[in-house]
Design a protein around this motif. Structure first.
Motif, PDB file in Angstrom:
ATOM      1  N   HIS A  38       0.810  -1.250   0.202  1.00  0.00           N
ATOM      2  CA  HIS A  38      -0.168  -0.105  -0.072  1.00  0.00           C
ATOM      3  C   HIS A  38       0.956   1.261  -0.110  1.00  0.00           C
ATOM      4  O   HIS A  38       1.551   1.392   0.907  1.00  0.00           O
ATOM      5  N   LEU A  39       1.117   2.046  -1.145  1.00  0.00           N
ATOM      6  CA  LEU A  39       1.866   2.859  -1.439  1.00  0.00           C
ATOM      7  C   LEU A  39       2.124   3.865  -0.460  1.00  0.00           C
ATOM      8  O   LEU A  39       3.247   4.477   0.012  1.00  0.00           O
ATOM      9  N   GLN A  40       0.993   4.352   0.212  1.00  0.00           N
ATOM     10  CA  GLN A  40       0.759   5.598   1.070  1.00  0.00           C
ATOM     11  C   GLN A  40       1.662   5.324   2.590  1.00  0.00           C
ATOM     12  O   GLN A  40       2.134   5.979   2.985  1.00  0.00           O
ATOM     13  N   TYR A  75       3.765   2.638   2.723  1.00  0.00           N
ATOM     14  CA  TYR A  75       4.743   1.822   2.611  1.00  0.00           C
ATOM     15  C   TYR A  75       6.345   2.591   2.459  1.00  0.00           C
ATOM     16  O   TYR A  75       6.564   3.285   1.645  1.00  0.00           O
ATOM     17  N   PRO A  80       9.596   3.654   1.342  1.00  0.00           N
ATOM     18  CA  PRO A  80      10.329   3.281  -0.113  1.00  0.00           C
ATOM     19  C   PRO A  80      11.706   2.755   0.176  1.00  0.00           C
ATOM     20  O   PRO A  80      12.396   3.027   1.200  1.00  0.00           O
ATOM     21  N   SER A 127      11.933  -1.302  -4.264  1.00  0.00           N
ATOM     22  CA  SER A 127      10.564  -0.760  -4.842  1.00  0.00           C
ATOM     23  C   SER A 127      10.824   0.634  -5.596  1.00  0.00           C
ATOM     24  O   SER A 127      10.074   0.793  -6.801  1.00  0.00           O
TER      25      SER A 127
END
Lengths: 131, 131
Positions: free
Chosen positions: A11-13, A15, A17, A21
């Motif tokens: 879930h990018l928000q 997670y 970096p 990725s």
């Protein structure tokens, strides 16, 4: 839902970096940039086939400051996509999935892309006699 | 593999094809073009660097050699095929409106066909008018 044990995409928000990725999305972004760069490749070939005047115009555009800036961006995108693409092909063959291996190969790709890009431009400027 | 993590129906497994009805063709074509593009791209970048400062006659004569023209056509076909496959995945992943998705997919397909055809015909024009 019976498939609760299936892996989830990050879930990018929420997670953090990581090198893996970050390089993964960079592969996509450079791929899109290179697809746009095919416009330049096509323009250059069409200009060469159209004759000396059209070709001189194309060379002038490519050799301008903006042209060289775009070319530099495309060259580093190309070398990155090339090196990381080889990394992907190694994964496809089944190797290098350990976290340490993926991190190490990621940094190798970053280093190789920067070195190849700078070497290519150094060679290019040497060809022009430093112009 | 347990039943919970298997998304395929027994019939789907027997046919060996996914919902797109072409099995692993997209995946495999993306890898084969990637493999072909490794040597072709390195060759092309090297050639372009060696052509820096060359005028129209020199570039046209270079393209007009059968080996160079052949490699250029292979480079063009592999590049645009690879780009079309890659952009297709990006569009399928991020464009969710069905109408917009289909329109974009068709646009990318049409654009890559027009650009690759223009590039190949330019190479052939130089090959057959300069020989």
């Amino acid at each position: 839902m019976i498939s609760s044990n299936r892996p989830l995409s990050p879930h990018l928000q929420v997670y953090r970096p990581q090198i893996t990725s970050t390089l993964s999305i960079l592969h996509r972004l450079t791929g899109i940039a290179l697809a746009a760069g095919t416009l330049l490749l096509t323009y250059w070939l069409v200009a060469a086939a159209s004759g000396p005047e059209a070709f001189a115009t194309a060379q002038g555009l490519i050799g301008s400051f903006i042209g060289r800036l775009l070319l530099f961006g495309w060259s580093i995108a190309l070398f990155y996509h090339l090196c990381n693409g080889i990394r992907h092909l190694v994964w496809d063959a089944g190797y290098g999935f350990e976290i340490e291996a993926a991190t190490r190969s990621g940094w190798m790709v970053v280093g190789a892309s920067v070195v190849l890009t700078l070497a290519t431009w150094a060679l290019g400027y040497a060809m022009m006699g430093g112009a | 593999m347990n039943d919970q993590s298997n998304l395929r129906s027994p019939l789907g497994r027997v046919r060996g094809l996914g919902s797109a009805k072409d099995g692993t063709h997209h995946w495999w074509a993306q890898r084969l073009t990637a493999l072909a593009l490794i040597p072709l791209t390195i060759w092309f970048v090297g050639a372009v660097v060696s052509l820096i400062g060359a005028d129209h006659a020199a570039v046209a004569a270079w393209i007009a050699s059968p080996v160079v023209a052949g490699l250029l056509i292979l480079l063009i076909v592999a590049t645009f095929y690879h780009a079309a496959l890659g952009l297709q995945v990006v569009i399928e992943d991020y464009v969710h409106g069905e109408g917009a998705k289909i329109a974009l997919l068709l646009f990318v397909k049409a654009l890559t066909i027009v650009l690759s055809l223009s590039a190949v015909l330019s190479v052939l024009t130089l090959l057959f008018t300069r020989a």
